[in-house]
Scaffold this motif. Structure first.
Motif, short mmCIF file in Angstrom:
data_model
loop_
_atom_site.label_atom_id
_atom_site.label_comp_id
_atom_site.label_asym_id
_atom_site.label_seq_id
_atom_site.Cartn_x
_atom_site.Cartn_y
_atom_site.Cartn_z
N THR A 1 0.83 -1.20 0.00
CA THR A 1 0.00 0.00 0.00
C THR A 1 0.86 1.24 0.00
N SER B 1 1.03 4.19 -2.78
CA SER B 1 0.79 5.60 -2.42
C SER B 1 1.94 6.48 -2.83
N LEU C 1 1.85 6.63 -6.63
CA LEU C 1 0.54 6.96 -7.16
C LEU C 1 0.13 6.03 -8.27
N ASP D 1 -0.74 1.54 -9.17
CA ASP D 1 -1.06 0.26 -8.55
C ASP D 1 -0.17 -0.83 -9.12
N SER E 1 -2.41 4.28 1.68
CA SER E 1 -3.79 3.98 1.35
C SER E 1 -3.95 3.76 -0.13
N ASN E 2 -4.77 2.77 -0.47
CA ASN E 2 -5.09 2.50 -1.86
C ASN E 2 -6.38 3.14 -2.30
N THR E 3 -7.04 3.72 -1.34
CA THR E 3 -8.39 4.22 -1.67
C THR E 3 -8.40 5.73 -1.58
N VAL E 4 -9.34 6.27 -2.32
CA VAL E 4 -9.51 7.72 -2.32
C VAL E 4 -10.81 8.04 -1.60
N ARG F 1 -6.21 10.71 -0.91
CA ARG F 1 -5.92 9.34 -0.46
C ARG F 1 -6.07 9.32 1.04
N ARG G 1 -7.82 6.94 4.72
CA ARG G 1 -8.50 5.80 5.30
C ARG G 1 -9.70 6.32 6.09
N GLU H 1 -5.80 11.28 6.55
CA GLU H 1 -5.31 11.66 5.23
C GLU H 1 -3.82 11.32 5.12
#
Lengths: 474, 357
Positions: B45, B49, B52, B54, B235-238, B247, B249, B257
């Motif tokens: 992860t 991040s 930027l 995957d 974090s992989n999520t936005v 980005r 959690r 953030e």
């Protein structure tokens, strides 16, 4: 948004990915640049050309600095190279500049070996770098790089063609260093003559396979300018540090009765082109080419010479190990051989010295024997003489006794005779006058001893120049 | 031509930095980053991040029983990324399985072997005759993830870092820092720094900044140094926070953030790793770690060759460059012998002279 390219991930496959935002590694070139600036740069120029052709002046003009230089004489026995290092700075950039001059080039009557010192110098710089690279503890990042990055070859402005020496020298140098040929003292050639001259020179270089440095055309930023400059080779330059007022400006120029040749005027000469190409556009490329091409070539040849072969794609460490072993054995063998040689030399030297010593001893011995013999000879002689003398003495004594007995018979007559000579008494009771008589009879040389008794005892007093005076011998 | 005074004095080599810049952009850059730490520390992860992107699609995670006797693998991912004309070939070296088995004795060995292998490969290439296209696979930086759950360094952490600190630039990170309050983070950092000092672990040191840099930069540099080891969150999520998409959690109690400096040190890490010290990491690897490896390698080789004849020596080194201790001793002895003999000769000669006289 992150949009990954569709590709399966495996160990070795490379993929192109699009980034979802600004990561920031575009600062990498800047990081590199700031490190190089902190370290400082270095650049080494070799100027090859006849004495007096304008090498030093051109360097002064190019770098706008009066580098200390005395004029070279024409009477050097051979060519030698004179490197000089200067520290220059412009805005925040430090440059360690080394200018290597060929002193005496073209002056000798027989120029067959003129190129050798130059080639040797270039090779030595490569060798030094190679040595540093092969060391166990090395520090390449702060090694002062002395390899020649550019060779400016000065062609005399004859207007016809290259000289034979030029061709021979450039052929020897083209695989070792970047060469830029320039026409020196170009203010003696007119425009039309210059054009023909340039074409002739380039065609001669091409037909003889001389590889001069081509300005690189693979980088889009500089392709255009480099390509156009390539067509202007060789550059016809004029150098000058004198300043002349032209119009309302002061420029560097040469003043003639018929006009003023301006160094930085592009229609007068190619100086600006040279400066542009050499310093402002391609300096870094020259350094790279020297390292990546010329140095690598030298290194490969040198290592092959030493017996190292390259490995095949399916790397067999074997062959190199063997050659290394062989080299090592050879080296140890050489060492032993040398040791033997030295030992033998030493032994032979010792023998020689011993023999000499013995000889000398023998001589001394002989001499001693000889002297001894002489000595004995002399002694014998003296013994003989002593015996003779003793006999005389005895004879004399007998006569004396006889005379005395006679004298007793006639006393008066003898007394008168006896009064005249001095009567010196000596130890044995015989007077000096009698000694003289005795001596005359014995035909013995006069002695310089006090008495004949002493004389006989001292055999070294067989001396020739004693004086007889009344009263004794002195 | 317009020649004012400034231009007259201007030679032009001040353009050298630009020339260097131009050439480097054309050539492109490469960087190898290694991440190490137990499973589930957030390594993948974090890498996503940082860059930027995957990198880890479709990977398979092992469950616990499969990991009992897990060995450490080395997996490389190579990607070409470009930003503003600057090309970077990025290689991420993953070490799945590290610290996951029950018995983790020497679990760092595959990793040190891998690093050594890259050094050796480079050494061979560099010593070959044809050096045109050498690929540099040497590891430039190793991010080591320390779990935040303990009270400092664990034995496996210490051993790992000590095994690696002279082969690669080690940057320790506190992983999953969102389970620690700011005070706890501070205490943990102090504790870890102490232990690093105590155990003699040589982590990557930032170079001193020049004395002629401006105050702001110096201040930033100081803060950066005091902040190590960085406490990071990935974090992989936005998520949406304060009106922006960032980005982060999402928790019931708030949003963490990643790029918020008051939440974690991610930005500092990114700046240090990528924006300001990437090149320095490469330099230290080349000039220090690699040179140490090379020197060691050569010395081992020459001493082994002296003793026993069956060792691989694939590189050319000058037999004369540094004579080993034995040869040196021999040379010294012979020298002294020679000297003595010379003296004797001289004496004899003198005696002869005297006799002559």
């Amino acid at each position: 948004m992150a949009a990954a390219a569709a590709a399966s991930h495996s160990n070795e496959e490379k993929r192109n990915l699009n980034l979802g935002g600004h990561v920031g590694f575009d600062s990498l070139p800047d990081q590199l640049v700031s490190k190089s600036v902190t370290q400082g740069f270095c650049f080494n120029i070799l100027c090859v050309g006849e004495t007096g052709i304008g090498k030093s002046t051109l360097m002064n003009t190019l770098f706008n600095t009066m580098f200390e230089n005395e004029e070279a004489s024409h009477y050097q026995n051979s060519v030698y190279l004179r490197p000089r290092t200067y520290d220059l700075q412009e805005s925040n950039v430090h440059l360690k500049l080394t200018i290597v001059d060929t002193v005496g080039f073209g002056d000798q009557i027989n120029k067959e070996d003129s190129y050798k010192p130059i080639v040797d110098y270039i090779d030595t710089q490569f060798e030094n770098y190679l040595q540093e690279e092969l060391k166990i503890k090395r520090s390449l990042f702060n090694y002062h790089d002395t390899r020649i990055h550019i060779c400016l070859y000065f062609i005399a402005p004859t207007g016809h063609s290259l000289k034979s020496l030029d061709l021979v020298t450039m052929k020897k140098l083209d695989s070792k260093v970047n060469i830029i040929p320039i026409i020196a003292k170009a203010d003696t050639i007119s425009k039309s003559e210059l054009h023909k001259f340039k074409i002739k020179i380039m065609s001669e270089l091409v037909s003889n396979g001389v590889q001069i440095y081509q300005f690189p055309t693979d980088d889009e930023a500089v392709t255009e300018i480099n390509a156009s400059m390539n067509a202007h080779l060789p550059f016809a330059v004029v150098g000058s540090v004198d300043e002349v007022k032209v119009g309302n400006k002061t420029v560097r120029a040469r003043q003639y009765p018929w006009g003023v040749v301006q160094v930085e005027n592009e229609s007068h000469c190619d100086f600006v082109k040279l400066r542009e190409m050499l310093i402002r556009v391609n300096m870094e490329d020259l350094r790279e080419q020297t390292h990546a091409r010329h140095y690598e070539l030298y290194r490969r040849c040198k290592l092959e010479e030493m017996g190292f072969k390259d490995t095949d794609p399916d790397c067999q460490p074997f062959s190199l190990q063997e050659t290394y072993e062989a080299k090592r054995k050879e080296f140890l063998g050489d060492l032993q051989h040398k040791e033997e040689g030295m030992r033998q030399m030493f032994v032979s030297k010792v023998k020689e010295t011993e023999a000499e010593l013995k000889e000398k001893e023998r001589e001394l011995h002989d001499k001693f024997e000889q002297l001894k013999r002489l000595h004995q000879e002399e002694k014998r002689k003296v013994e003989e003489k002593r015996r003779d003398l003793e006999e005389e003495m005895n004879a004399h004594n007998r006569k004396k006794v006889a005379a005395e007995t006679l004298a007793l018979a006639q006393p008066l007559k003898k007394d008168k005779d006896r009064r005249k000579p001095l009567n010196t008494e000596n130890q044995s009771g015989v007077s000096a006058s009698n000694s003289k008589v005795m001596m005359a009879k014995a035909s013995v040389e006069p002695l310089n001893c006090h008495s004949w008794w002493h004389a006989i005892q001292c055999c070294t007093c067989l001396v020739h120049n004693a004086t007889w005076k009344p009263g004794g011998l002195f | 031509k317009n020649c004012n005074n400034d231009e007259k004095q201007y030679v032009g080599f001040a353009t050298l930095p630009n020339q260097v810049h131009r050439k480097s952009v054309k050539k492109g850059f490469d960087f190898t980053l290694m991440v190490a730490g137990e499973s589930g520390m957030g390594k993948s992860t974090l890498v996503n991040s940082l860059f930027l992107t995957d990198l880890y699609k479709d990977r398979k995670l092992l469950n616990a029983e499969e990991r009992i006797n897990q060995t450490v693998e080395i997996i490389k991912h190579t990607v070409d990324i470009e930003e503003k004309g600057v090309k970077l070939k990025l290689t991420i070296v993953d070490t799945p399985g590290f610290g996951d088995a029950v018995n983790n004795n020497q679990c760092w060995k595959p990793i040190t072997d891998y690093i050594d292998q890259q050094f050796e490969q480079y050494f061979r290439d560099e010593s070959g005759l044809n050096r045109k296209n050498i690929q540099d696979n040497r590891v430039h930086c190793c991010l080591y993830f320390i779990p935040p759950f303990g009270h400092g360094l664990r034995p496996v952490d210490v051993e790992f870092m000590r095994a690696l600190h002279e082969k690669v630039n080690v940057v320790p990170l506190i992983a999953k820092a969102d389970c620690l309050t700011p005070n706890e983070i501070k205490k943990l950092k102090d504790r870890i720094r102490e232990e690093i000092e105590k155990f003699g672990i040589k982590v990557y040191q930032f170079p001193e900044c020049d004395s002629d840099e401006d105050e702001e930069f110096k201040q930033m540099d100081k803060e950066l140094k005091e902040c190590t080891p960085f406490a990071v969150i990935g974090s992989n999520t936005v998520v949406e926070a304060r009106g922006q998409r960032v980005r982060g959690r999402l928790y019931p109690w708030g949003i963490v953030e990643v790029e918020n400096q008051s939440h974690c040190d991610f930005v500092k890490l990114r700046n240090m790793l990528i924006r300001s010290h990437m090149h320095d990491l490469k330099d230290v690897t080349c000039d220090v770690h690699y040179e140490n490896y090379r020197a060691q390698c050569i010395q081992e080789m020459t001493s082994k060759l002296a003793q026993d004849n069956r060792m691989e020596s694939p590189i050319p080194i000058l037999p004369l460059s540094t004579p080993d201790a034995e040869t040196e001793k021999l040379i010294k002895m012979k020298d002294e012998e020679l000297k003595r003999m010379q003296e004797m000769l001289n004496k004899m000669q003198q005696q002869m002279h005297e006799k002559d006289q």
